[in-house]
Design a protein around this motif. Structure first.
Motif, PDB file in Angstrom:
ATOM      1  N   ARG A 154       0.797  -1.290   0.023  1.00  0.00           N
ATOM      2  CA  ARG A 154      -0.103   0.066  -0.001  1.00  0.00           C
ATOM      3  C   ARG A 154       0.781   1.173   0.013  1.00  0.00           C
ATOM      4  O   ARG A 154       1.898   1.281   0.641  1.00  0.00           O
ATOM      5  CB  ARG A 154      -0.830   0.016   1.219  1.00  0.00           C
ATOM      6  CG  ARG A 154      -1.937  -1.043   1.111  1.00  0.00           C
ATOM      7  CD  ARG A 154      -2.818  -1.255   2.437  1.00  0.00           C
ATOM      8  NE  ARG A 154      -3.789  -2.224   2.364  1.00  0.00           N
ATOM      9  CZ  ARG A 154      -4.871  -2.249   2.080  1.00  0.00           C
ATOM     10  NH1 ARG A 154      -5.601  -1.116   2.242  1.00  0.00           N
ATOM     11  NH2 ARG A 154      -5.749  -3.597   2.438  1.00  0.00           N
ATOM     12  N   ALA A 155       0.336   2.196  -0.780  1.00  0.00           N
ATOM     13  CA  ALA A 155       1.238   3.416  -1.093  1.00  0.00           C
ATOM     14  C   ALA A 155       1.441   4.070   0.104  1.00  0.00           C
ATOM     15  O   ALA A 155       2.715   4.391   0.481  1.00  0.00           O
ATOM     16  CB  ALA A 155       0.242   4.287  -1.952  1.00  0.00           C
ATOM     17  N   ALA A 156       0.541   4.221   1.401  1.00  0.00           N
ATOM     18  CA  ALA A 156       1.162   4.838   2.485  1.00  0.00           C
ATOM     19  C   ALA A 156       1.981   4.181   3.371  1.00  0.00           C
ATOM     20  O   ALA A 156       3.127   4.883   3.802  1.00  0.00           O
ATOM     21  CB  ALA A 156      -0.345   5.252   3.189  1.00  0.00           C
ATOM     22  N   ALA A 157       1.910   2.859   3.353  1.00  0.00           N
ATOM     23  CA  ALA A 157       2.764   2.024   4.157  1.00  0.00           C
ATOM     24  C   ALA A 157       4.125   2.193   3.301  1.00  0.00           C
ATOM     25  O   ALA A 157       5.171   2.004   4.313  1.00  0.00           O
ATOM     26  CB  ALA A 157       1.955   0.715   4.301  1.00  0.00           C
ATOM     27  N   ARG A 158       4.115   2.009   2.068  1.00  0.00           N
ATOM     28  CA  ARG A 158       5.362   2.168   1.278  1.00  0.00           C
ATOM     29  C   ARG A 158       6.060   3.391   1.680  1.00  0.00           C
ATOM     30  O   ARG A 158       7.290   3.217   1.832  1.00  0.00           O
ATOM     31  CB  ARG A 158       5.191   1.866  -0.116  1.00  0.00           C
ATOM     32  CG  ARG A 158       6.332   1.849  -0.937  1.00  0.00           C
ATOM     33  CD  ARG A 158       6.140   2.061  -2.359  1.00  0.00           C
ATOM     34  NE  ARG A 158       5.272   0.998  -2.821  1.00  0.00           N
ATOM     35  CZ  ARG A 158       4.243   1.115  -3.485  1.00  0.00           C
ATOM     36  NH1 ARG A 158       3.491   2.265  -3.588  1.00  0.00           N
ATOM     37  NH2 ARG A 158       3.509  -0.061  -4.022  1.00  0.00           N
ATOM     38  N   THR A 159       5.351   4.428   1.709  1.00  0.00           N
ATOM     39  CA  THR A 159       6.148   5.705   1.802  1.00  0.00           C
ATOM     40  C   THR A 159       6.705   5.634   3.288  1.00  0.00           C
ATOM     41  O   THR A 159       7.885   6.153   3.577  1.00  0.00           O
ATOM     42  CB  THR A 159       5.075   6.951   1.802  1.00  0.00           C
ATOM     43  OG1 THR A 159       4.716   6.958   0.351  1.00  0.00           O
ATOM     44  CG2 THR A 159       5.834   8.155   2.288  1.00  0.00           C
ATOM     45  N   ILE A 174      16.564  -3.137  -2.745  1.00  0.00           N
ATOM     46  CA  ILE A 174      15.303  -3.249  -2.577  1.00  0.00           C
ATOM     47  C   ILE A 174      14.597  -4.550  -3.386  1.00  0.00           C
ATOM     48  O   ILE A 174      14.914  -4.456  -4.667  1.00  0.00           O
ATOM     49  CB  ILE A 174      14.222  -2.036  -2.749  1.00  0.00           C
ATOM     50  CG1 ILE A 174      14.886  -1.011  -1.733  1.00  0.00           C
ATOM     51  CG2 ILE A 174      12.828  -2.281  -2.426  1.00  0.00           C
ATOM     52  CD1 ILE A 174      14.584   0.612  -2.073  1.00  0.00           C
ATOM     53  N   LEU A 175      13.771  -5.132  -2.788  1.00  0.00           N
ATOM     54  CA  LEU A 175      13.165  -6.240  -3.597  1.00  0.00           C
ATOM     55  C   LEU A 175      11.641  -5.893  -4.092  1.00  0.00           C
ATOM     56  O   LEU A 175      10.920  -4.951  -3.221  1.00  0.00           O
ATOM     57  CB  LEU A 175      12.829  -7.402  -3.047  1.00  0.00           C
ATOM     58  CG  LEU A 175      14.218  -8.441  -2.438  1.00  0.00           C
ATOM     59  CD1 LEU A 175      13.997  -9.632  -1.834  1.00  0.00           C
ATOM     60  CD2 LEU A 175      15.130  -8.565  -3.502  1.00  0.00           C
ATOM     61  N   ARG A 180       4.385  -4.288  -9.338  1.00  0.00           N
ATOM     62  CA  ARG A 180       4.399  -3.162  -8.301  1.00  0.00           C
ATOM     63  C   ARG A 180       5.195  -2.313  -8.736  1.00  0.00           C
ATOM     64  O   ARG A 180       5.650  -1.227  -8.195  1.00  0.00           O
ATOM     65  CB  ARG A 180       4.320  -3.569  -6.991  1.00  0.00           C
ATOM     66  CG  ARG A 180       3.236  -4.505  -6.574  1.00  0.00           C
ATOM     67  CD  ARG A 180       2.868  -4.543  -5.012  1.00  0.00           C
ATOM     68  NE  ARG A 180       3.971  -4.776  -4.040  1.00  0.00           N
ATOM     69  CZ  ARG A 180       4.191  -5.864  -3.224  1.00  0.00           C
ATOM     70  NH1 ARG A 180       3.304  -6.795  -3.244  1.00  0.00           N
ATOM     71  NH2 ARG A 180       5.341  -5.834  -2.640  1.00  0.00           N
ATOM     72  N   LEU A 181       6.265  -2.503  -9.609  1.00  0.00           N
ATOM     73  CA  LEU A 181       7.518  -1.891  -9.841  1.00  0.00           C
ATOM     74  C   LEU A 181       7.283  -0.420 -10.188  1.00  0.00           C
ATOM     75  O   LEU A 181       7.992   0.525  -9.626  1.00  0.00           O
ATOM     76  CB  LEU A 181       8.300  -2.669 -11.006  1.00  0.00           C
ATOM     77  CG  LEU A 181       9.686  -2.031 -11.291  1.00  0.00           C
ATOM     78  CD1 LEU A 181      10.574  -2.144  -9.961  1.00  0.00           C
ATOM     79  CD2 LEU A 181      10.416  -2.628 -12.418  1.00  0.00           C
ATOM     80  N   ALA A 182       6.448  -0.013 -11.054  1.00  0.00           N
ATOM     81  CA  ALA A 182       6.257   1.361 -11.561  1.00  0.00           C
ATOM     82  C   ALA A 182       5.921   1.976 -10.222  1.00  0.00           C
ATOM     83  O   ALA A 182       6.387   3.000 -10.240  1.00  0.00           O
ATOM     84  CB  ALA A 182       5.158   1.295 -12.559  1.00  0.00           C
TER      85      ALA A 182
END
Length: 202
Positions: A154-159, A174-175, A180-182
């Motif tokens: 998820r975007a927020a958690a990734r940030t 980073i794997l 999800r790469l883009a």
């Protein structure tokens, strides 16, 4: 340090001492399985694998007739004490992942810790590793690097996951999955700014 415990490791054992053997498997080319890895997988009493279909195909290519059991994210907690008991009872257990070095970004590290706590021998049979292979292919500095594994989906958690590493003066490994790469690269560009990067596969 290739092994943990008093006995060390043997080069191509005809019979394995009881304990845990961490066996690296190929990440892109089936021929990258070492002769020692083949010998250990053939000799182990049981091989703990992520997916019997994936490992079964590799084993068939190398004429490895291994007794397999599964060990993955969904059954590790229940399977771990069973494997520890087998080793305590005198069996040799080899651990592999679907690709690369086991215990990296998978629950294998918990089995290693449990085996060490139980006073069991733990030996590594080194080989392919996706993170280190990508690092040396990237052309980025290798004198100091930090392995981050998979960021959250998820975007927020990734940030939130990536932000603390923005100021780290090291190459970040980073794997990420292709689908999800883009989105991940977009987030990294926003957080890390203008810095060199490389994308590597297998």
């Amino acid at each position: 340090q290739p092994s943990h415990g008093p006995g060390g490791s043997k080069r191509q054992p005809a019979a394995l001492e009881p304990g845990l053997y961490l066996v690296a498997t190929p990440i892109g080319n089936a021929q990258d399985l070492s002769q020692r890895a083949i010998a250990v997988l053939r000799s182990a009493d049981v091989v703990a694998v992520e997916d019997t279909r994936v490992s079964g195909r590799l084993f068939a290519m190398h004429d490895i007739n291994a007794r397999m059991t599964t060990y993955h994210d969904h059954n590790a907690a229940a399977r771990r004490p069973q494997l520890i008991k087998r080793m305590k009872d005198g069996e040799s257990v080899a651990l592999v992942s679907d690709a690369g070095t086991p215990a990296i970004a998978d629950p294998g590290y918990k089995l290693v810790g449990a085996a060490i706590d139980a006073g069991l021998e733990v030996t590594a049979v080194p080989g392919a590793n996706a993170g280190l292979t990508a690092l040396i292919l990237s052309g980025l500095p290798t004198d100091r690097f930090l392995f981050l594994g998979f960021p959250p989906n998820r975007a927020a958690a990734r940030t939130k996951f990536l932000q603390p590493f923005a100021a780290i003066d090291a190459t970040l490994v980073i794997l990420e999955s292709p689908k999800r790469l883009a989105a991940a690269l977009t987030a990294m560009a926003a957080i890390f700014g203008d810095r060199p990067a490389a994308i590597c596969r297998e």
